[in-house]
Write a protein that holds these residues in place. Structure first.
Motif, PDB file in Angstrom:
ATOM      1  N   TRP A   1      10.384 -38.880  -1.544  1.00 55.21           N
ATOM      2  CA  TRP A   1      11.366 -39.594  -0.714  1.00 55.21           C
ATOM      3  C   TRP A   1      11.228 -41.100  -0.917  1.00 55.21           C
ATOM      4  O   TRP A   1      12.216 -41.821  -1.070  1.00 55.21           O
ATOM      5  N   ASN A   2       9.980 -41.584  -0.943  1.00 57.70           N
ATOM      6  CA  ASN A   2       9.718 -43.010  -1.159  1.00 57.70           C
ATOM      7  C   ASN A   2      10.225 -43.440  -2.534  1.00 57.70           C
ATOM      8  O   ASN A   2      10.849 -44.500  -2.671  1.00 57.70           O
ATOM      9  N   PHE A   3       9.975 -42.619  -3.567  1.00 57.42           N
ATOM     10  CA  PHE A   3      10.484 -42.896  -4.914  1.00 57.42           C
ATOM     11  C   PHE A   3      12.005 -43.023  -4.891  1.00 57.42           C
ATOM     12  O   PHE A   3      12.575 -43.956  -5.458  1.00 57.42           O
ATOM     13  N   ASN A   4      12.666 -42.079  -4.218  1.00 56.24           N
ATOM     14  CA  ASN A   4      14.132 -42.086  -4.159  1.00 56.24           C
ATOM     15  C   ASN A   4      14.673 -43.331  -3.461  1.00 56.24           C
ATOM     16  O   ASN A   4      15.682 -43.896  -3.882  1.00 56.24           O
ATOM     17  N   THR A   5      14.015 -43.769  -2.392  1.00 56.70           N
ATOM     18  CA  THR A   5      14.483 -44.963  -1.681  1.00 56.70           C
ATOM     19  C   THR A   5      14.316 -46.221  -2.536  1.00 56.70           C
ATOM     20  O   THR A   5      15.153 -47.119  -2.490  1.00 56.70           O
ATOM     21  N   VAL A   6      13.248 -46.254  -3.329  1.00 54.39           N
ATOM     22  CA  VAL A   6      13.037 -47.394  -4.242  1.00 54.39           C
ATOM     23  C   VAL A   6      14.147 -47.439  -5.292  1.00 54.39           C
ATOM     24  O   VAL A   6      14.760 -48.483  -5.525  1.00 54.39           O
TER      25      VAL A   6
ATOM     26  N   ASN B   1      14.376 -54.809   8.723  1.00 58.43           N
ATOM     27  CA  ASN B   1      13.068 -54.223   9.001  1.00 58.43           C
ATOM     28  C   ASN B   1      13.210 -52.805   9.547  1.00 58.43           C
ATOM     29  O   ASN B   1      12.480 -51.894   9.143  1.00 58.43           O
ATOM     30  N   THR B   2      14.159 -52.632  10.457  1.00 56.82           N
ATOM     31  CA  THR B   2      14.394 -51.302  11.038  1.00 56.82           C
ATOM     32  C   THR B   2      14.900 -50.336   9.972  1.00 56.82           C
ATOM     33  O   THR B   2      14.434 -49.193   9.883  1.00 56.82           O
ATOM     34  N   LEU B   3      15.850 -50.786   9.145  1.00 58.37           N
ATOM     35  CA  LEU B   3      16.398 -49.937   8.091  1.00 58.37           C
ATOM     36  C   LEU B   3      15.311 -49.522   7.097  1.00 58.37           C
ATOM     37  O   LEU B   3      15.215 -48.365   6.698  1.00 58.37           O
ATOM     38  N   SER B   4      14.467 -50.486   6.716  1.00 56.63           N
ATOM     39  CA  SER B   4      13.375 -50.213   5.786  1.00 56.63           C
ATOM     40  C   SER B   4      12.408 -49.188   6.380  1.00 56.63           C
ATOM     41  O   SER B   4      11.952 -48.265   5.693  1.00 56.63           O
TER      42      SER B   4
ATOM     43  N   ARG C   1      11.720 -45.367   4.819  1.00 56.04           N
ATOM     44  CA  ARG C   1      10.399 -45.040   4.284  1.00 56.04           C
ATOM     45  C   ARG C   1       9.635 -44.012   5.114  1.00 56.04           C
ATOM     46  O   ARG C   1       8.625 -43.480   4.670  1.00 56.04           O
ATOM     47  N   ASN C   2      10.100 -43.749   6.335  1.00 60.78           N
ATOM     48  CA  ASN C   2       9.389 -42.807   7.197  1.00 60.78           C
ATOM     49  C   ASN C   2      10.132 -41.481   7.271  1.00 60.78           C
ATOM     50  O   ASN C   2      11.004 -41.274   8.108  1.00 60.78           O
ATOM     51  N   TYR C   3       9.747 -40.597   6.373  1.00 58.77           N
ATOM     52  CA  TYR C   3      10.319 -39.258   6.294  1.00 58.77           C
ATOM     53  C   TYR C   3       9.708 -38.402   7.406  1.00 58.77           C
ATOM     54  O   TYR C   3       8.509 -38.485   7.674  1.00 58.77           O
TER      55      TYR C   3
ATOM     56  N   PHE D   1      22.867 -44.385  10.414  1.00 62.69           N
ATOM     57  CA  PHE D   1      22.344 -45.669  10.906  1.00 62.69           C
ATOM     58  C   PHE D   1      23.067 -46.831  10.225  1.00 62.69           C
ATOM     59  O   PHE D   1      23.461 -47.803  10.868  1.00 62.69           O
ATOM     60  N   ILE D   2      23.275 -46.720   8.911  1.00 68.05           N
ATOM     61  CA  ILE D   2      23.975 -47.759   8.151  1.00 68.05           C
ATOM     62  C   ILE D   2      25.438 -47.830   8.565  1.00 68.05           C
ATOM     63  O   ILE D   2      25.988 -48.911   8.755  1.00 68.05           O
ATOM     64  N   ALA D   3      26.070 -46.648   8.718  1.00 67.92           N
ATOM     65  CA  ALA D   3      27.488 -46.596   9.105  1.00 67.92           C
ATOM     66  C   ALA D   3      27.728 -47.244  10.459  1.00 67.92           C
ATOM     67  O   ALA D   3      28.784 -47.837  10.696  1.00 67.92           O
TER      68      ALA D   3
END
Length: 249
Positions: free
Chosen positions: A26-31, A138-141, A145-147, A163-165
């Motif tokens: 998941w972290n790889f995908n977000t990067v 900060n909240t979005l990050s 990153r927290n699966y 959340f983005i929408a």
């Protein structure tokens, strides 16, 4: 920028090798998606990402050969399928989490682009800062990153999109939400619907989420006094309460 992107993705692969899990993939995908999104307006984005992919897919193949398995496109979440539809790539997964393809990003035209925006004038810098204020980074990050291990991949994926929408704001109060304030609510309760789809999720303030589910009239009254909802806001809460089979307030 290409060198930095290369280092970030390679580091993410090393983390997966060290601790193979849904969380690290998941972290790889977000990067990867973060790099794709940020540079999507660059005119050479497809060429540049293909250059990175040429080197990094070898790293991905060799470093993870004993812990990964082959995956199909249909094993991706619906959001990922929509995003990467039409791209040809050999996909891999660890457990049920599929690695997103590094090269898969087309150039995006910048609609409504303002030539006033730049780093070199006070007015230009102000426009940049104002646009960045739309969502608390900060909240979005933190969310990305927290699966959440005990929830589905679809849920983890769609809560970010929702959340983005909503621009990081509560759907009821309209206020910006911090790391410890936001909750993701199932409109049709999960225990009934088993539905983690995008349309069944809504981002709300923690206190609002409690109000939706509360049955104790004393606690409801206390919360209402502290929240001071308008009649329109209370109406929205009641619609969500009815979906949860609770009485209106």
């Amino acid at each position: 920028a290409k060198e930095n992107a290369f280092k970030k993705i390679k580091e993410a692969i090393k983390v997966v090798k060290k601790k193979p899990s849904i969380q690290t993939v998941w972290n790889f995908n977000t990067v990867v998606m973060g790099i794709q999104n940020y540079y999507s307006v660059a005119t050479q984005i497809t060429i540049n990402l293909n250059e990175l992919n040429l080197h990094l897919r070898k790293t991905l193949y060799n470093q993870l050969k004993n812990i990964r398995t082959e995956a199909s496109f249909h094993e991706m979440t619906k959001t990922f399928q929509k995003r990467y539809k039409g791209y040809m790539a050999k996909l891999y997964k660890i457990q049920k989490m599929v690695f997103v393809p590094i090269h898969a990003q087309r150039w995006k035209k910048t609609f409504c682009f303002s030539q006033v925006i730049c780093n070199f004038t006070a007015e230009g810098r102000e426009k940049i800062h104002n646009s960045l204020k739309a969502i608390d980074k900060n909240t979005l990050s933190y969310i990305m990153r927290n699966y959440i291990p005990n929830r589905t991949i679809e849920y983890n994926d769609n809560r970010i999109s929702k959340f983005i929408a909503q621009y990081g704001k509560c759907a009821i109060l309209g206020e910006e939400l911090g790391i410890n304030e936001w909750h993701c609510h199932h409109i049709n309760p999960y225990y009934i619907s088993k539905d983690d789809s995008y349309l069944n999720l809504i981002i709300v303030n923690k206190a609002i989420h409690q109000l939706i589910h509360l049955k104790d009239k004393v606690k409801i009254k206390t919360l209402l006094q502290s929240l001071k909802l308008t009649s329109k806001q209370k109406e929205k809460v009641n619609k969500l309460r009815l979906k949860c089979l609770n009485e209106i307030i």
